[in-house]
Every structure is written in structure tokens, then in C-alpha cells.
Design a protein around this motif. Sequence first.
Motif, short mmCIF file in Angstrom:
data_model
loop_
_atom_site.label_atom_id
_atom_site.label_comp_id
_atom_site.label_asym_id
_atom_site.label_seq_id
_atom_site.Cartn_x
_atom_site.Cartn_y
_atom_site.Cartn_z
N SER A 107 0.82 -1.22 0.00
CA SER A 107 0.00 0.00 0.00
C SER A 107 0.85 1.26 0.00
O SER A 107 0.40 2.32 -0.46
CB SER A 107 -0.93 0.00 1.21
N ALA A 108 2.09 1.18 0.53
CA ALA A 108 2.91 2.38 0.63
C ALA A 108 3.46 2.83 -0.72
O ALA A 108 3.66 4.02 -0.95
CB ALA A 108 4.07 2.13 1.61
N VAL A 109 3.71 1.87 -1.62
CA VAL A 109 4.35 2.21 -2.90
C VAL A 109 3.46 3.10 -3.77
O VAL A 109 3.89 4.19 -4.18
CB VAL A 109 4.78 0.94 -3.64
N PRO A 110 2.22 2.70 -4.10
CA PRO A 110 1.40 3.59 -4.94
C PRO A 110 1.07 4.91 -4.25
O PRO A 110 0.92 5.93 -4.91
CB PRO A 110 0.14 2.76 -5.21
N ARG A 111 0.95 4.88 -2.92
CA ARG A 111 0.67 6.12 -2.20
C ARG A 111 1.79 7.12 -2.41
O ARG A 111 1.55 8.31 -2.68
CB ARG A 111 0.47 5.84 -0.72
N ALA A 112 3.04 6.67 -2.30
CA ALA A 112 4.17 7.57 -2.48
C ALA A 112 4.31 8.02 -3.93
O ALA A 112 4.60 9.19 -4.20
CB ALA A 112 5.46 6.88 -2.02
N LEU A 113 4.07 7.10 -4.87
CA LEU A 113 4.27 7.42 -6.29
C LEU A 113 3.18 8.33 -6.84
O LEU A 113 3.44 9.16 -7.72
CB LEU A 113 4.33 6.13 -7.12
N LEU A 114 1.96 8.19 -6.32
CA LEU A 114 0.81 8.89 -6.92
C LEU A 114 0.30 10.06 -6.10
O LEU A 114 -0.66 10.70 -6.50
CB LEU A 114 -0.34 7.89 -7.13
N LEU A 115 0.95 10.35 -4.97
CA LEU A 115 0.42 11.36 -4.06
C LEU A 115 0.32 12.73 -4.73
O LEU A 115 -0.68 13.44 -4.59
CB LEU A 115 1.29 11.44 -2.81
N LEU A 116 1.35 13.14 -5.47
CA LEU A 116 1.33 14.46 -6.10
C LEU A 116 0.25 14.54 -7.18
O LEU A 116 -0.44 15.56 -7.31
CB LEU A 116 2.70 14.77 -6.71
#
Length: 414
Positions: free
Chosen positions: A62-71
Motif C-alpha cells: 500500500s505504501a508504494v502507490p501512495r508515495a508514487l501517486l500522491l502528487l
Amino acid sequence: MTTITTTAAPAARPAHRDPQVLRWLGAYTASTLGDSVFYLALSWTAVSSGTPAQAGLVMAVSAVPRALLLLVGGAIADRLGPRRVVIASDTVRCLVVLGLAATLFLTAPGLWALAAVALVFGVVDAVFLPAVGALPPRVAARDQLARVQGMRGLSHRLGAVLGAPLGGLAVALGGSATAFGIAGILFAFSLPLLAALKLRPLPREDEARDGTALRDLADGLRYLRGHRVLGPLMIVVLLSDLGFVGPLNVGLAVLSEQRGWGASGIGWVLAGFGVGAGGASLLLTVKGHIPRTGVVMGWTMVVGAVSIGALAFIPQLPFAVLAALSIGLLAGLSGALCNALVQTECDPAYLGRVSAVSSLGSLGIAPLSFPVTGAALGAWGPGPVFVVSAAVCALSGVYALAVRAVRRAELPKS
């Protein structure tokens, strides 16, 4: 002779008495509790269904897409409107979690299903978090935004304190399916509250947007770069996150093991931190305005950094708890003031993108320091690592005090 009677404009309603703010806060609290219950149930189910290493991979998904797509999520929140994005996000989370609960009642789906749900949550969080940050100016007057941030901090602490025990009790009484079901119900509870919100109109809200979300993101980054307060404030946030997150997430366990405090010792230290952070949020909720906001924010970062460094050299658990309480109070106050300044300084039309950049440090970049922090703890021990981390936190406060626009920043009086 004609008498002219003037009627003074009604004072803004205090945030804690504003039905719109209370609806938003109720929805945020329910969603935060749902998050806590969900992640505890996910961790327990993953550990029960596989090895610890496999469970760690499920949690990391769950942490990977959150970090990649947050902006990109911030740009989407500004383009579509934060309420619409938050409602859609909580609807997706509600349906997915209730679907997982029903599946677990009928069968044992395996780790792949847990990983898929965790992946969906990471993607949804990437748009949910900036949208939540962009909602307060839509529901509260500008001079009440500091109070709203204090209330949000209290709600976040409440979710952290009550969510894990609630999830653990649900697992103990009815298994993982029951815990996921409760999480889904909590997400569902937020939906009617969000739907009932009446949002304040924003300047240029009706203007058509050309281009894509990526172009909106680039426009938001240009806005940040040119803003005399917000640009430097993002550097302050990043430095404080880099210095703070590692010791409190990785170093505390090593410190507790070396001191012989055990797992209960970690709990007491974290409780001290939570009480301090809750006290800071309560202070901001009650006062609503802290004079010389930028100066207070900078100095609380510097003094809080001293407490972080000192924590590694305190052998007795009661004194370590007091140090953690000091860290929570000072770091909690500086963080709340920083968030309040972001809310009041930012053009609301850009707030989703600015909130995303602000959150990227703690949710995307700072966690990448965990392996480095762990390696440094193994090589040199907690003392030097905590001191270096404290120095980075102190640097964030010094930078805030050195930049004139940040140092002279003020929250509006309520």
C-alpha cells in the motif's frame, strides 16, 4: 435629522460550534478509525496466512502507490473538488473492505487477495489524503483554520488510540472478517456526513481548466516555487520529517531493547508522545491564534530537537516517557502551526496540490530513510543516530527562523 443605523457583520462562528466543521470532523474521525482498524486487521490476517516476510510485503504494497501517486492525487483533488474525491475514496474503501470481509466469512482467499486490497488502498490514499487537506478552507472561515487543525490533530490521536484496540477486540471476538467489517462500516459512516457538507465557494472555482492533471501538477509546483512563504515552508516540513520519522519508528525499538524496557516500554514512550501531541492540538483548538506564529514554530522545532537527542541518553523509563511527552508537545505544536500556516497562506484553488507536496515528506520520502536508519543503528548505536536526527530537526527550525517570510508569518486572529 436622519439617523443612520449600521449593523456590524456577524462574527464568524467558532469552529467547535460550526455544524459544517463538526460534520467534516465526524467524517474524518470515522475514516481515521476505519484506517486504524483496517491496517491492524490486514497485518494480523497477513501474519496468520503466511510468513512474517510475506506479511511485511503485503503491508508495504500500500505504501508504494501512495508515495508514487500522491502528487498526482493532489492535482486530481483540486481539479474535481475535494469533497467529491473524499466521498469517492471512502466509498471505494467501504466497498472493497466489506467485500473482503464477506470473502473471509466464506473462504480463505490467501495473501494475493490481501495484497490486492492493500494495493487499492494505497492508490485511494494517494487521492484521499490531499483532498482531506484541501477541505478545511471550504467549510471554515480563514480565522478558524488554526482551530480546525487543532481539532484535526485531536481526531487523529483519537483514531490512533482507539482504532488499534477496537481492531484487536474485533479480531479476538469474531476474527479478521469481523474486523474488516467494522472498518467498512466506519468508512460508510463518513459518507452521509460528507454528503451533507455545504462548501464555501472559492475564487476562480467556475473557471474552466485546460490540460491534464499532470499539467495542473506542474502549475501547482510553479505556484509553490514562487510563493515566499509556502516554498520555504515545504523545505521546513521535509527536514523535520526526515529528522523525526526514523528515530521514532526504528530507533525507539532498538533503544527499548538496549535499555531493557521491553515492548511495554515502547508503549509507554509512545503514549507519552501521544499525550504531548494531543495537548498541543488541544492548545491550538482552544486558543485558535498563536502570536508570532513563525517564530514560535521555529523555536519549538529547535527545542523539540534537543528532546529527541536527549532521549537516547536517558536510561530510566519514567524519564524517557517525560522526554517523549516533551517531544510530542513541541513537535505536535510546531507541526500543527505549520499545517495551519499552509491552510491560511495557500490559495484554496491550489491546496490539494500543496497538501500533497507537504504530505510527501512524511508518507513517501521519510520512510525511505528507514533502512539507512536501521543500518546506522546497527553500526553506531542509538546515541549518534538520535543526535544526527535531532540536528536535522533543529536545522528545520533554524531554517524557518532564518527565512524572513516564514519567521514573520502570522495566523489570522479569531
